[in-house]
Design a protein around this motif. Sequence first.
Motif, PDB file in Angstrom:
ATOM      1  N   LYS A 121       0.816  -1.222   0.000  1.00 37.47           N
ATOM      2  CA  LYS A 121       0.000   0.000   0.000  1.00 37.47           C
ATOM      3  C   LYS A 121       0.849   1.272   0.000  1.00 37.47           C
ATOM      4  CE  LYS A 121      -3.720  -2.557   0.450  1.00 37.47           C
ATOM      5  NZ  LYS A 121      -4.634  -2.794  -0.704  1.00 37.47           N
ATOM      6  N   LEU A 122       1.937   1.272  -0.750  1.00 33.59           N
ATOM      7  CA  LEU A 122       2.772   2.464  -0.857  1.00 33.59           C
ATOM      8  C   LEU A 122       2.107   3.504  -1.748  1.00 33.59           C
ATOM      9  CD1 LEU A 122       6.374   0.978  -1.307  1.00 33.59           C
ATOM     10  CD2 LEU A 122       5.082   1.382   0.809  1.00 33.59           C
ATOM     11  N   ALA A 123       2.566   4.739  -1.612  1.00 33.80           N
ATOM     12  CA  ALA A 123       2.121   5.806  -2.511  1.00 33.80           C
ATOM     13  C   ALA A 123       2.623   5.519  -3.920  1.00 33.80           C
ATOM     14  CB  ALA A 123       2.645   7.149  -2.022  1.00 33.80           C
ATOM     15  N   LYS A 124       1.909   6.002  -4.915  1.00 36.09           N
ATOM     16  CA  LYS A 124       2.274   5.754  -6.311  1.00 36.09           C
ATOM     17  C   LYS A 124       3.142   6.893  -6.862  1.00 36.09           C
ATOM     18  CE  LYS A 124      -1.773   2.957  -7.543  1.00 36.09           C
ATOM     19  NZ  LYS A 124      -2.566   3.007  -6.315  1.00 36.09           N
ATOM     20  N   PRO A 125       3.847   6.653  -7.969  1.00 32.89           N
ATOM     21  CA  PRO A 125       4.689   7.705  -8.558  1.00 32.89           C
ATOM     22  C   PRO A 125       3.928   8.979  -8.923  1.00 32.89           C
ATOM     23  CG  PRO A 125       5.285   5.580  -9.476  1.00 32.89           C
ATOM     24  CD  PRO A 125       4.041   5.356  -8.651  1.00 32.89           C
TER      25      PRO A 125
ATOM     26  N   LEU B  59      10.574   1.854  -8.831  1.00 35.45           N
ATOM     27  CA  LEU B  59       9.229   2.292  -8.467  1.00 35.45           C
ATOM     28  C   LEU B  59       9.188   2.863  -7.050  1.00 35.45           C
ATOM     29  CD1 LEU B  59       7.136  -0.625 -10.001  1.00 35.45           C
ATOM     30  CD2 LEU B  59       7.193   1.750 -10.787  1.00 35.45           C
ATOM     31  N   ALA B  60       9.848   2.185  -6.111  1.00 39.53           N
ATOM     32  CA  ALA B  60       9.844   2.686  -4.739  1.00 39.53           C
ATOM     33  C   ALA B  60      10.516   4.057  -4.657  1.00 39.53           C
ATOM     34  CB  ALA B  60      10.542   1.691  -3.815  1.00 39.53           C
ATOM     35  N   ASN B  61      11.584   4.242  -5.401  1.00 42.36           N
ATOM     36  CA  ASN B  61      12.261   5.542  -5.425  1.00 42.36           C
ATOM     37  C   ASN B  61      11.361   6.612  -6.035  1.00 42.36           C
ATOM     38  OD1 ASN B  61      14.632   7.416  -5.424  1.00 42.36           O
ATOM     39  ND2 ASN B  61      14.432   7.160  -7.638  1.00 42.36           N
ATOM     40  N   LEU B  62      10.728   6.294  -7.164  1.00 44.63           N
ATOM     41  CA  LEU B  62       9.837   7.259  -7.815  1.00 44.63           C
ATOM     42  C   LEU B  62       8.623   7.584  -6.948  1.00 44.63           C
ATOM     43  CD1 LEU B  62       9.913   5.804 -11.445  1.00 44.63           C
ATOM     44  CD2 LEU B  62      10.843   8.013 -10.730  1.00 44.63           C
ATOM     45  N   SER B  63       8.297   6.693  -6.037  1.00 43.67           N
ATOM     46  CA  SER B  63       7.136   6.893  -5.160  1.00 43.67           C
ATOM     47  C   SER B  63       7.477   7.665  -3.891  1.00 43.67           C
ATOM     48  CB  SER B  63       6.518   5.540  -4.795  1.00 43.67           C
ATOM     49  OG  SER B  63       6.003   4.905  -5.950  1.00 43.67           O
TER      50      SER B  63
ATOM     51  N   TRP C  93      -3.414   0.657 -13.455  1.00 41.55           N
ATOM     52  CA  TRP C  93      -1.975   0.921 -13.559  1.00 41.55           C
ATOM     53  C   TRP C  93      -1.537   1.036 -15.019  1.00 41.55           C
ATOM     54  CZ3 TRP C  93       1.758   2.235 -10.170  1.00 41.55           C
ATOM     55  CH2 TRP C  93       3.068   2.245 -10.651  1.00 41.55           C
ATOM     56  N   VAL C  94      -1.925   0.054 -15.850  1.00 43.33           N
ATOM     57  CA  VAL C  94      -1.440   0.061 -17.236  1.00 43.33           C
ATOM     58  C   VAL C  94      -2.063   1.178 -18.062  1.00 43.33           C
ATOM     59  CG1 VAL C  94      -0.935  -2.417 -17.178  1.00 43.33           C
ATOM     60  CG2 VAL C  94      -3.135  -1.630 -18.096  1.00 43.33           C
ATOM     61  N   THR C  95      -3.193   1.702 -17.622  1.00 38.91           N
ATOM     62  CA  THR C  95      -3.834   2.780 -18.384  1.00 38.91           C
ATOM     63  C   THR C  95      -3.516   4.168 -17.833  1.00 38.91           C
ATOM     64  OG1 THR C  95      -5.868   2.543 -17.069  1.00 38.91           O
ATOM     65  CG2 THR C  95      -5.748   1.333 -19.152  1.00 38.91           C
ATOM     66  N   GLU C  96      -3.174   4.287 -16.537  1.00 39.17           N
ATOM     67  CA  GLU C  96      -2.989   5.600 -15.932  1.00 39.17           C
ATOM     68  C   GLU C  96      -1.545   5.875 -15.490  1.00 39.17           C
ATOM     69  OE1 GLU C  96      -5.823   6.029 -12.767  1.00 39.17           O
ATOM     70  OE2 GLU C  96      -7.531   5.485 -14.048  1.00 39.17           O
ATOM     71  N   GLU C  97      -0.920   4.935 -14.800  1.00 35.17           N
ATOM     72  CA  GLU C  97       0.417   5.178 -14.252  1.00 35.17           C
ATOM     73  C   GLU C  97       1.528   4.854 -15.256  1.00 35.17           C
ATOM     74  OE1 GLU C  97       1.400   6.368 -11.261  1.00 35.17           O
ATOM     75  OE2 GLU C  97      -0.569   6.565 -10.333  1.00 35.17           O
ATOM     76  N   LEU C  98       1.431   3.707 -15.903  1.00 34.10           N
ATOM     77  CA  LEU C  98       2.519   3.234 -16.760  1.00 34.10           C
ATOM     78  C   LEU C  98       2.840   4.159 -17.925  1.00 34.10           C
ATOM     79  CD1 LEU C  98       4.602   1.035 -17.223  1.00 34.10           C
ATOM     80  CD2 LEU C  98       2.860  -0.287 -18.450  1.00 34.10           C
ATOM     81  N   PRO C  99       1.848   4.693 -18.654  1.00 30.23           N
ATOM     82  CA  PRO C  99       2.206   5.562 -19.788  1.00 30.23           C
ATOM     83  C   PRO C  99       3.075   6.745 -19.386  1.00 30.23           C
ATOM     84  CG  PRO C  99      -0.098   4.930 -19.928  1.00 30.23           C
ATOM     85  CD  PRO C  99       0.384   4.468 -18.580  1.00 30.23           C
ATOM     86  N   ALA C 100       2.828   7.315 -18.213  1.00 31.76           N
ATOM     87  CA  ALA C 100       3.629   8.466 -17.774  1.00 31.76           C
ATOM     88  C   ALA C 100       5.065   8.059 -17.469  1.00 31.76           C
ATOM     89  CB  ALA C 100       2.984   9.106 -16.542  1.00 31.76           C
TER      90      ALA C 100
END
Length: 368
Positions: free
Chosen positions: A141-145, A173-177, A302-309
């Motif tokens: 449940k970490l924060a997202k990028p 991912l953890a660093n970007l978050s 994730w694949v539609t909202e987070e990954l493209p960025a």
Amino acid sequence: MPAEIPNTVRAVVASPDLGKPTLEDLPFGTREDVKHLGADFVAVKNHAVGLNPSKTPVVIGSDGAGVALTAGSSVKHIKAGNRVAGMVYGASSTVQGAASEGLLYDAANLWVMPPGMSDAEGAAFTLTHLTAVQALYMRLKLAKPSAPDTSSPKKTVLIWGGSTSVGHHAVQLANLSGYRVLATASASNHALLRELGAAECFDYKDPNVLDRIKKAAGNQGVYAAFDTACNNGSTEVCIDAIRPRGGIVVATLPLAHDLVNRRKDVKVEFLLVYTLMGYALRFANAIDFEAIPEDRDQSYKWVTEELPALLQGWQEGVGSPRYKPANLRVAHGLERVHEGLRTLAEGSYSNEKFVYTVQEKYILPPIC
């Protein structure tokens, strides 16, 4: 007009006695689930397959990349002709697996590759990336990028096995978050992990590694841990590294009862990326998983909202300004997939992902 869907495709079929797989012609366009495509599915002509090491004989051909032939009525982020990459539950049926010229993907685990990404890079990406996504965001449940944690000082996350294929994604991912990342790996991989975002690195073979991790974590301690290796006592160290007031550890292999109960203040959980399919399954003919529709929903987001960025501006061999590619070992032809599987079984590889193109004489598609 949708592209023509072939009636048959070549596919790598596992041997019942775990011997050399065979290359067979299987039905595709004549299958009922292809002729009457489900609303959430996409038929894909595969160009490349990524291989994944496994301690069980059931997972062959889960990662793939190619061109979408047609998409179901509910699929909004993919159209026929898009270059796509994704994940299936490979070797779970007699007709589905990424080591094939064509297959169906659930759109929740399929995404459009950026223009500069090669088929090989796409085929090496999804399973390991989504395993890290599942661990960090669905279980820990970490924060997202897109909305990183802004705590000061930063919360510390331990990634055990930072140079594994999954660890490569988890560290970034953890660093970007917004988290401070501690990672273990062989000393030869520490420089790479620092480039990916690790604040400090530790040799997993160091007999004092636990003490060193605790010292590096400081007074606030390790907030959460992800064990991507699950060997030689790694999960025990992850559990013991968690701060005194407790936390969560997730692992990529099944856990013994004594590990789950090692500390009452630490939740320890085994995750399986295939629960992102959203249906109940039996893994390795041994472990039953109930359907987790929330996993599939979160994968779709994730694949539609987070990954493209994260992948915007990707260049082959370089990555994007925010995300770096894994090291690849690329070979050509479904006829040779068994060679890669043998190398994985022998363990004679390090810090690289195996990819096979579908055609033996491979011609790169235009990147547009």
